[in-house]
Design a protein around this motif. Structure first.
Motif, PDB file in Angstrom:
ATOM      1  N   LYS A 104       0.717  -1.338   0.090  1.00  0.00           N
ATOM      2  CA  LYS A 104       0.206  -0.010   0.154  1.00  0.00           C
ATOM      3  C   LYS A 104       0.838   1.165   0.170  1.00  0.00           C
ATOM      4  CE  LYS A 104      -4.481  -1.228   1.938  1.00  0.00           C
ATOM      5  NZ  LYS A 104      -5.371  -0.423   1.423  1.00  0.00           N
ATOM      6  N   ILE A 105       2.035   1.326   0.644  1.00  0.00           N
ATOM      7  CA  ILE A 105       2.736   2.420   0.890  1.00  0.00           C
ATOM      8  C   ILE A 105       3.406   2.681  -0.478  1.00  0.00           C
ATOM      9  CG2 ILE A 105       5.122   3.112   1.783  1.00  0.00           C
ATOM     10  CD1 ILE A 105       4.063   1.796   4.477  1.00  0.00           C
ATOM     11  N   ARG A 106       3.876   1.523  -1.260  1.00  0.00           N
ATOM     12  CA  ARG A 106       4.538   1.527  -2.663  1.00  0.00           C
ATOM     13  C   ARG A 106       3.480   2.259  -3.609  1.00  0.00           C
ATOM     14  NH1 ARG A 106       8.811   2.850  -1.961  1.00  0.00           N
ATOM     15  NH2 ARG A 106      10.395   1.398  -1.143  1.00  0.00           N
ATOM     16  N   ALA A 107       2.176   1.763  -3.464  1.00  0.00           N
ATOM     17  CA  ALA A 107       1.362   2.228  -4.437  1.00  0.00           C
ATOM     18  C   ALA A 107       1.010   3.726  -4.178  1.00  0.00           C
ATOM     19  CB  ALA A 107      -0.092   1.641  -4.122  1.00  0.00           C
ATOM     20  N   ALA A 108       1.158   4.068  -2.968  1.00  0.00           N
ATOM     21  CA  ALA A 108       1.025   5.628  -2.811  1.00  0.00           C
ATOM     22  C   ALA A 108       2.088   6.626  -2.942  1.00  0.00           C
ATOM     23  CB  ALA A 108       0.543   5.693  -1.305  1.00  0.00           C
ATOM     24  N   ASP A 109       3.314   5.886  -2.697  1.00  0.00           N
ATOM     25  CA  ASP A 109       4.141   6.773  -3.012  1.00  0.00           C
ATOM     26  C   ASP A 109       5.711   5.526  -3.329  1.00  0.00           C
ATOM     27  OD1 ASP A 109       6.681   8.355  -3.083  1.00  0.00           O
ATOM     28  OD2 ASP A 109       6.607   8.859  -0.965  1.00  0.00           O
ATOM     29  N   PRO A 110       5.774   5.417  -4.607  1.00  0.00           N
ATOM     30  CA  PRO A 110       6.951   4.418  -5.130  1.00  0.00           C
ATOM     31  C   PRO A 110       8.199   4.836  -4.616  1.00  0.00           C
ATOM     32  CG  PRO A 110       5.301   5.120  -6.926  1.00  0.00           C
ATOM     33  CD  PRO A 110       5.096   6.042  -5.564  1.00  0.00           C
ATOM     34  N   LYS A 111       8.377   6.139  -4.187  1.00  0.00           N
ATOM     35  CA  LYS A 111       9.878   6.400  -3.866  1.00  0.00           C
ATOM     36  C   LYS A 111      10.076   6.440  -2.227  1.00  0.00           C
ATOM     37  CE  LYS A 111      10.790   9.182  -7.907  1.00  0.00           C
ATOM     38  NZ  LYS A 111      11.139  10.525  -8.473  1.00  0.00           N
ATOM     39  N   ALA A 112       9.109   6.029  -1.666  1.00  0.00           N
ATOM     40  CA  ALA A 112       9.395   6.288  -0.106  1.00  0.00           C
ATOM     41  C   ALA A 112      10.282   5.101   0.237  1.00  0.00           C
ATOM     42  CB  ALA A 112       7.849   5.708   0.492  1.00  0.00           C
ATOM     43  N   PHE A 113      11.054   5.642   1.392  1.00  0.00           N
ATOM     44  CA  PHE A 113      11.904   4.762   1.991  1.00  0.00           C
ATOM     45  C   PHE A 113      11.211   3.765   3.015  1.00  0.00           C
ATOM     46  CE2 PHE A 113      15.167   3.158   4.813  1.00  0.00           C
ATOM     47  CZ  PHE A 113      16.167   2.997   4.130  1.00  0.00           C
ATOM     48  N   VAL A 114      11.425   2.478   2.816  1.00  0.00           N
ATOM     49  CA  VAL A 114      10.376   1.558   3.798  1.00  0.00           C
ATOM     50  C   VAL A 114      11.475   0.650   4.165  1.00  0.00           C
ATOM     51  CG1 VAL A 114       8.281   0.164   3.990  1.00  0.00           C
ATOM     52  CG2 VAL A 114       8.119   2.080   2.434  1.00  0.00           C
ATOM     53  N   ALA A 115      11.538   0.697   5.649  1.00  0.00           N
ATOM     54  CA  ALA A 115      12.336  -0.570   6.229  1.00  0.00           C
ATOM     55  C   ALA A 115      11.387  -1.134   6.954  1.00  0.00           C
ATOM     56  CB  ALA A 115      13.484   0.001   7.204  1.00  0.00           C
ATOM     57  N   ILE A 116      11.557  -2.789   6.622  1.00  0.00           N
ATOM     58  CA  ILE A 116      10.689  -3.698   7.320  1.00  0.00           C
ATOM     59  C   ILE A 116      11.585  -4.172   8.680  1.00  0.00           C
ATOM     60  CG2 ILE A 116       9.757  -6.071   7.265  1.00  0.00           C
ATOM     61  CD1 ILE A 116       8.343  -3.867   5.463  1.00  0.00           C
ATOM     62  N   VAL A 117      10.775  -4.249   9.769  1.00  0.00           N
ATOM     63  CA  VAL A 117      11.495  -4.789  10.986  1.00  0.00           C
ATOM     64  C   VAL A 117      10.680  -6.017  11.354  1.00  0.00           C
ATOM     65  CG1 VAL A 117      12.059  -4.614  13.442  1.00  0.00           C
ATOM     66  CG2 VAL A 117      12.145  -2.482  12.029  1.00  0.00           C
ATOM     67  N   SER A 118      11.159  -7.176  11.475  1.00  0.00           N
ATOM     68  CA  SER A 118      10.341  -8.415  11.558  1.00  0.00           C
ATOM     69  C   SER A 118      11.124  -9.513  12.261  1.00  0.00           C
ATOM     70  CB  SER A 118       9.961  -8.931  10.182  1.00  0.00           C
ATOM     71  OG  SER A 118       9.334 -10.145  10.302  1.00  0.00           O
ATOM     72  N   GLY A 119      10.019 -10.334  13.193  1.00  0.00           N
ATOM     73  CA  GLY A 119      10.755 -11.190  13.945  1.00  0.00           C
ATOM     74  C   GLY A 119      10.950 -12.407  12.963  1.00  0.00           C
ATOM     75  N   THR A 120      10.559 -12.613  11.600  1.00  0.00           N
ATOM     76  CA  THR A 120      10.709 -13.477  10.715  1.00  0.00           C
ATOM     77  C   THR A 120      11.772 -12.955   9.712  1.00  0.00           C
ATOM     78  OG1 THR A 120       8.519 -14.080  11.056  1.00  0.00           O
ATOM     79  CG2 THR A 120       9.500 -15.003   9.282  1.00  0.00           C
ATOM     80  N   GLY A 121      12.965 -13.694   9.821  1.00  0.00           N
ATOM     81  CA  GLY A 121      14.180 -13.289   9.275  1.00  0.00           C
ATOM     82  C   GLY A 121      14.455 -14.387   8.226  1.00  0.00           C
ATOM     83  N   SER A 122      13.428 -15.126   7.771  1.00  0.00           N
ATOM     84  CA  SER A 122      13.722 -16.336   6.920  1.00  0.00           C
ATOM     85  C   SER A 122      14.144 -15.797   5.422  1.00  0.00           C
ATOM     86  CB  SER A 122      12.536 -17.165   6.474  1.00  0.00           C
ATOM     87  OG  SER A 122      11.423 -16.639   5.892  1.00  0.00           O
ATOM     88  N   VAL A 123      14.903 -16.388   4.724  1.00  0.00           N
ATOM     89  CA  VAL A 123      15.233 -15.919   3.310  1.00  0.00           C
ATOM     90  C   VAL A 123      14.216 -15.527   2.659  1.00  0.00           C
ATOM     91  CG1 VAL A 123      16.713 -16.661   1.469  1.00  0.00           C
ATOM     92  CG2 VAL A 123      17.639 -17.212   3.634  1.00  0.00           C
ATOM     93  N   ASP A 124      13.444 -16.364   2.564  1.00  0.00           N
ATOM     94  CA  ASP A 124      11.987 -16.000   1.636  1.00  0.00           C
ATOM     95  C   ASP A 124      11.060 -14.996   2.336  1.00  0.00           C
ATOM     96  OD1 ASP A 124      12.273 -18.301   0.027  1.00  0.00           O
ATOM     97  OD2 ASP A 124      11.026 -19.771   1.308  1.00  0.00           O
ATOM     98  N   ASN A 125      11.092 -14.762   3.383  1.00  0.00           N
ATOM     99  CA  ASN A 125      10.580 -13.597   3.839  1.00  0.00           C
ATOM    100  C   ASN A 125      11.374 -12.124   3.663  1.00  0.00           C
ATOM    101  OD1 ASN A 125       8.326 -12.066   5.420  1.00  0.00           O
ATOM    102  ND2 ASN A 125       9.871 -11.684   6.883  1.00  0.00           N
ATOM    103  N   VAL A 126      12.604 -12.361   3.508  1.00  0.00           N
ATOM    104  CA  VAL A 126      13.364 -11.103   3.267  1.00  0.00           C
ATOM    105  C   VAL A 126      13.327 -10.764   1.834  1.00  0.00           C
ATOM    106  CG1 VAL A 126      15.805 -10.297   3.138  1.00  0.00           C
ATOM    107  CG2 VAL A 126      14.823 -11.269   5.121  1.00  0.00           C
ATOM    108  N   ARG A 127      13.528 -11.941   1.179  1.00  0.00           N
ATOM    109  CA  ARG A 127      13.668 -11.647  -0.400  1.00  0.00           C
ATOM    110  C   ARG A 127      12.066 -11.255  -0.822  1.00  0.00           C
ATOM    111  NH1 ARG A 127      14.328 -17.001  -2.013  1.00  0.00           N
ATOM    112  NH2 ARG A 127      16.288 -16.691  -1.790  1.00  0.00           N
ATOM    113  N   ARG A 128      10.936 -11.610  -0.209  1.00  0.00           N
ATOM    114  CA  ARG A 128       9.514 -11.203  -0.530  1.00  0.00           C
ATOM    115  C   ARG A 128       9.325  -9.534  -0.373  1.00  0.00           C
ATOM    116  NH1 ARG A 128       4.509 -12.467   2.444  1.00  0.00           N
ATOM    117  NH2 ARG A 128       2.905 -11.771   0.994  1.00  0.00           N
ATOM    118  N   ALA A 129      10.043  -9.313   0.810  1.00  0.00           N
ATOM    119  CA  ALA A 129      10.022  -7.945   1.221  1.00  0.00           C
ATOM    120  C   ALA A 129      10.888  -7.149   0.081  1.00  0.00           C
ATOM    121  CB  ALA A 129      10.612  -7.555   2.577  1.00  0.00           C
TER     122      ALA A 129
END
Length: 72
Positions: A11-36
């Motif tokens: 949703k953030i990317r749709a509203a502002d494609p240039k926004a800097f968005v950092a994800i903080v997550s307890g799930t650090g699997s390779v798949d989760n990071v890659r998806r983000a």
């Protein structure tokens, strides 16, 4: 409220494609990071994290935007 991190990121990317968005997550699997990153995350931090990791993400923000960060 009611959104997971990936949905919020999209949703953030749709509203502002240039926004800097950092994800903080307890799930650090390779798949989760890659998806983000595929959805446009600018950074990814796995909990629990060390303060230096947050500083690294803020430094990346500074480099990408040309904005300097206030130092306290």
């Amino acid at each position: 409220p009611g959104l997971d991190g990936m949905s919020a990121l999209q949703k953030i990317r749709a509203a502002d494609p240039k926004a800097f968005v950092a994800i903080v997550s307890g799930t650090g699997s390779v798949d989760n990071v890659r998806r983000a990153l595929e959805f446009g995350a600018s950074g990814f931090v796995v909990k629990p994290y060390k303060p230096q990791r947050i500083l690294d993400v803020l430094e990346r923000y500074s480099q990408l935007t040309g904005k300097t960060l206030a130092k306290h």
